[in-house]
Write a protein that holds these residues in place. Structure first.
Motif, PDB file in Angstrom:
ATOM      1  N   SER A 293      22.638   6.256  50.008  1.00 29.94           N
ATOM      2  CA  SER A 293      23.054   6.734  48.695  1.00 29.94           C
ATOM      3  C   SER A 293      24.146   7.776  48.865  1.00 29.94           C
ATOM      4  N   GLN A 295      25.659  11.400  46.811  1.00 24.80           N
ATOM      5  CA  GLN A 295      25.418  12.306  45.692  1.00 24.80           C
ATOM      6  C   GLN A 295      26.425  13.449  45.672  1.00 24.80           C
ATOM      7  N   ASN A 300      32.010   9.135  38.142  1.00 20.58           N
ATOM      8  CA  ASN A 300      30.983   8.101  38.160  1.00 20.58           C
ATOM      9  C   ASN A 300      31.513   6.812  38.801  1.00 20.58           C
ATOM     10  N   SER A 329      28.578   1.626  42.269  1.00 28.44           N
ATOM     11  CA  SER A 329      27.298   2.035  41.702  1.00 28.44           C
ATOM     12  C   SER A 329      27.481   3.115  40.656  1.00 28.44           C
ATOM     13  N   THR A 331      26.049   6.217  38.672  1.00 32.81           N
ATOM     14  CA  THR A 331      25.143   7.253  39.146  1.00 32.81           C
ATOM     15  C   THR A 331      24.060   7.541  38.121  1.00 32.81           C
ATOM     16  N   SER A 333      21.381  11.007  37.174  1.00 29.71           N
ATOM     17  CA  SER A 333      21.264  12.407  37.546  1.00 29.71           C
ATOM     18  C   SER A 333      19.882  12.673  38.134  1.00 29.71           C
ATOM     19  N   ASN A 338      24.557  14.031  40.693  1.00 27.42           N
ATOM     20  CA  ASN A 338      24.597  12.634  40.290  1.00 27.42           C
ATOM     21  C   ASN A 338      24.444  11.785  41.538  1.00 27.42           C
ATOM     22  N   VAL A 339      23.483  10.898  41.521  1.00 26.06           N
ATOM     23  CA  VAL A 339      23.185  10.105  42.710  1.00 26.06           C
ATOM     24  C   VAL A 339      23.568   8.651  42.465  1.00 26.06           C
ATOM     25  N   ALA A 340      24.256   8.068  43.436  1.00 24.64           N
ATOM     26  CA  ALA A 340      24.541   6.634  43.409  1.00 24.64           C
ATOM     27  C   ALA A 340      23.764   5.974  44.530  1.00 24.64           C
ATOM     28  N   SER A 374      36.059   6.300  43.553  1.00 23.30           N
ATOM     29  CA  SER A 374      35.432   6.014  42.267  1.00 23.30           C
ATOM     30  C   SER A 374      36.366   5.104  41.478  1.00 23.30           C
TER      31      SER A 374
ATOM     32  N   TRP B 113      18.651  -0.428  43.183  1.00 20.41           N
ATOM     33  CA  TRP B 113      19.760  -0.559  42.233  1.00 20.41           C
ATOM     34  C   TRP B 113      19.542  -1.823  41.425  1.00 20.41           C
ATOM     35  N   ALA B 153      22.261   2.994  39.618  1.00 19.08           N
ATOM     36  CA  ALA B 153      21.256   3.573  40.500  1.00 19.08           C
ATOM     37  C   ALA B 153      19.917   3.611  39.790  1.00 19.08           C
TER      38      ALA B 153
END
Lengths: 516, 176
Positions: A293, A295, A300, A329, A331, A333, A338-340, A374, B113, B153
């Motif tokens: 992942s 972050q 985004n 991906s 994201t 929160s 913000n996590v992808a 991005s 995902w 995600a």
């Protein structure tokens, strides 16, 4: 009905269950029986589990095929026909009802003997219990509980222990067998039919065998009194033969054989083949990586491009591409970031050819370069960060967090350009992330290059090494282990073998360099 | 000739938008591997968490592999679904983990995902439910064609795996 019952547990097949009943008449109409009659009136019979023994009445009744309607009755009829050919039935007064029969046993005849003769020997628990139950039965009978019958009491105010037990626990299906005595006697030429229950055997699903009353071989016999005051005594003997030791052995051997065959089958399935380590002392590295992942990035819809950089002497087996691009991906929160999530595999089979110099030259280990970008809604890509990660050099599981940076130009202008136009400054060459490809000096200086720190990318690696030197190490360990079990030899032999191993490794390494 | 035992459980899932989740899992491996014992795939019950958002499954996993080589190390892939009030199933996440290569007990978490559809699709799924899904499950654990995929995600799937390796060291394999 109050009885003592004794519970037995069996793992054996119930068809082996045998009970021998010995019935003898002790007094005749109140007078003690003479020794001769005693001999005549005594009878012994062995009952097996659910094996029918007919009484005289049944023998006559079922002997007539017209009386037999159900399947069981027709079977009885055939059995009796066979018995007649063989010369009549073997049992006298003793007989049994089995599962499927509908014994109509009046409650007052059920089981318990009426009299217990005072005897020299200490009365058993069973006999004491029976005597007390005999007394208790002289009270007026308690109202029977029948659901749906008008004036019967539907509530049991004082349930007995057995009633309580019977109501609390689920009743498993039972199989019953009634061992009976046919004590029909004739008074002035008229036969008065009388049957007594000697023993009730019940078996439930769980393999619990209840016998009531219990076996009493060697103890005071149970007594029954007929209506014309004849007194009978009987004993119940358990006559099951113990399993012979050779059968136990046989069963044990059989189980071992089954287990052995199963293990053998599994062994054959597994086989003995396995890929050999690479030749010439090379090291094979299986890299099972995952881009987990990312972050903490500014925008985004981000994706990661990861590229594996292989130094000299390294090669990748097969025609795998050395770079991986993840999906784009969105994201979510989590805490402050913000996590992808990518969950993207990053897997290579690598071979390192120059293992002899591995200890001197750790700089030649592969590394991963990556670029995080991005994508906005106008399909513009903008750089979010660059990162660099040397591959972990030890085998095992590694979770690595990689920090990233991105080049920054003029502070305000660059931010505005990123927001409105997209693009922004990016590196001309990916290799600049670690060491520029055209760099040949001794000191790598990146002074003067302005960057801005950005988010982090999580990697997970499972790394496996395989080499022929590990095989040798394993073998010498095995050898040392074997030696250490024989303590006395240890010092001299271990030292000798150690020297020998070192010499052999040296020879092997020299040979390898010559070959190369 | 080497053997790998994977014993453990699918503990549960967290960080998903809501509870009421179930998971379909399956094991995949390379051609040199062979599943000797155990179920290759399974599905958990639907768990409705009473408090918090951790759906607990405690679903057993017990696999026994035999292998002729290191290539194609086994992976477990997951598909998490959400069951709503009307009994409809909505895809909530795809994910995979590589079976850990070191012996011992591992608490592994797997991020997930799910594909994102067009604006029109997102609009319809907001009101009518449903979500886009992959045409082939093999994409869950491969990196091909990932760049054409737009995803979102989702939460995490938690596993506890116990790994037992046998005979690997005979062939010069170092795992730790």
């Amino acid at each position: 009905m109050e009885h003592t019952q004794h519970l037995y547990r069996t793992e054996d097949d119930l068809k082996n269950f045998c009970i021998r009943v010995h019935l003898s008449k002790v007094s005749h109409g109140g007078r003690m029986a003479g020794s001769n009659t005693h001999q005549q009136e005594a009878e012994s019979y062995i009952f097996s589990w659910q094996k029918k023994a007919f009484s005289q009445r049944e023998y006559e009744f079922y002997g007539d095929a017209y009386n037999c309607t159900s399947a069981l009755e027709s079977r009885y009829s055939r059995d009796i026909a066979r018995l007649r050919q063989e010369g009549g039935r073997q049992n006298g007064r003793l007989f049994c009802y089995i599962e499927g029969d509908q014994p109509n046993i009046p409650a007052e005849l059920c089981g318990s003997p009426n009299v217990v003769e005072p005897s020299q020997s200490e009365p058993t628990f069973a006999s004491r219990y029976f005597s007390s139950s005999a007394i208790r039965r002289r009270r007026p009978p308690r109202k029977q509980l029948l659901a749906g019958v008008g004036d019967e009491e539907p509530v049991l105010e004082r349930p007995t222990v057995e009633e309580r037990l019977a109501h609390r626990v689920p009743t498993p299906p039972l199989q019953s067998m009634y061992i009976m005595a046919d004590l029909t006697h004739s008074v002035e030429g008229i036969d008065i039919w009388e049957e007594h229950l000697l023993c009730l055997i019940q078996v439930d699903d769980g393999g619990a065998v209840s016998v009531k009353p219990d076996f009493n071989s060697g103890q005071t016999p149970y007594r029954i009194e007929t209506r014309n005051r004849d007194v009978y005594e009987y004993r119940l003997h358990q006559v099951m033969e113990p399993v012979p030791p050779e059968h136990i052995d046989q069963e044990k051997n059989l189980q071992e054989e089954i287990y052995r065959r199963k293990a053998e089958q599994l062994h054959n399935l597994v086989g003995t083949q396995f890929a050999d380590p690479p030749e010439g002392g090379a090291l094979s590295v299986v890299l099972l990586g995952e881009i987990v992942s990312a972050q903490g990035f500014e925008y985004n819809d981000i994706y990661v491009t990861a590229q594996l950089q292989l130094p000299e002497f390294w090669e990748v087996s097969g025609d795998q591409e050395l770079s991986v691009v993840t999906q784009i991906s969105r994201t979510k929160s989590k805490h402050l970031y913000n996590v992808a999530n990518f969950n993207c595999p990053f897997e290579y089979d690598l071979i390192y050819h120059n293992i002899t110099t591995i200890e001197d030259d750790l700089a030649h280990w592969p590394c991963v370069l990556m670029e995080v970008c991005s994508l906005d809604s106008w399909d513009r890509h903008r750089v979010e960060g660059y990162g660099h990660l040397p591959l972990p050099s030890s085998p095992g599981v590694h979770e690595v967090e990689v920090g990233t940076w991105r080049p920054s130009g003029t502070p305000v202008v660059d931010t505005l350009r990123r927001f409105f136009v997209g693009g922004a400054s990016r590196l001309r060459e990916m290799s600049y992330i670690s060491k520029p490809s055209d760099f040949e000096g001794r000191h790598l200086s990146k002074y003067g290059f302005q960057t801005e720190s950005s988010g982090t990318v999580d990697f997970r690696f499972n790394i496996i090494h395989q080499s022929s030197s590990s095989v040798q190490r394993f073998q010498s360990e095995q050898l040392n282990h074997a030696i250490s079990r024989h303590g006395g030899l240890r010092t001299s032999l271990a030292a000798t073998l150690d020297v020998f191993q070192r010499a052999r490794q040296k020879a092997a390494s020299v040979a390898a360099t010559l070959n190369y | 000739m080497a053997e790998v035992h994977v014993i453990g459980e699918l503990v549960g899932a967290s960080e998903f938008p809501s509870g009421d989740l179930f998971c379909k899992w399956s094991a995949s491996h390379g051609s040199g591997w062979r599943l000797l014992e155990g179920a290759r795939e399974g599905q958990t019950q639907t768990d409705h968490p009473q408090d918090g958002s951790f759906s607990k499954w405690s679903h057993p996993i017990d696999l026994h592999f035999g292998t002729k080589g290191l290539q194609g190390w086994p992976k477990l892939s997951f598909q998490v679904f959400h069951e709503d009030f009307f009994g409809r199933h909505e895809l909530y996440g795809y994910g995979f983990v590589t079976v850990p290569t070191t012996p011992g007990i591992h608490d592994v978490s797997c991020v997930t995902w799910r594909p994102v559809g067009s604006h029109r699709q997102q609009f319809s799924s907001f009101f009518l439910g449903g979500s886009p899904e992959l045409t082939s499950d093999s994409l869950i654990h491969s990196c091909h064609d990932r760049q054409h995929l737009r995803t979102q995600a989702m939460g995490r799937v938690h596993l506890r795996l116990m790994i037992i390796l046998r005979h690997l060291s005979h062939f010069g394999v170092e795992v730790s």
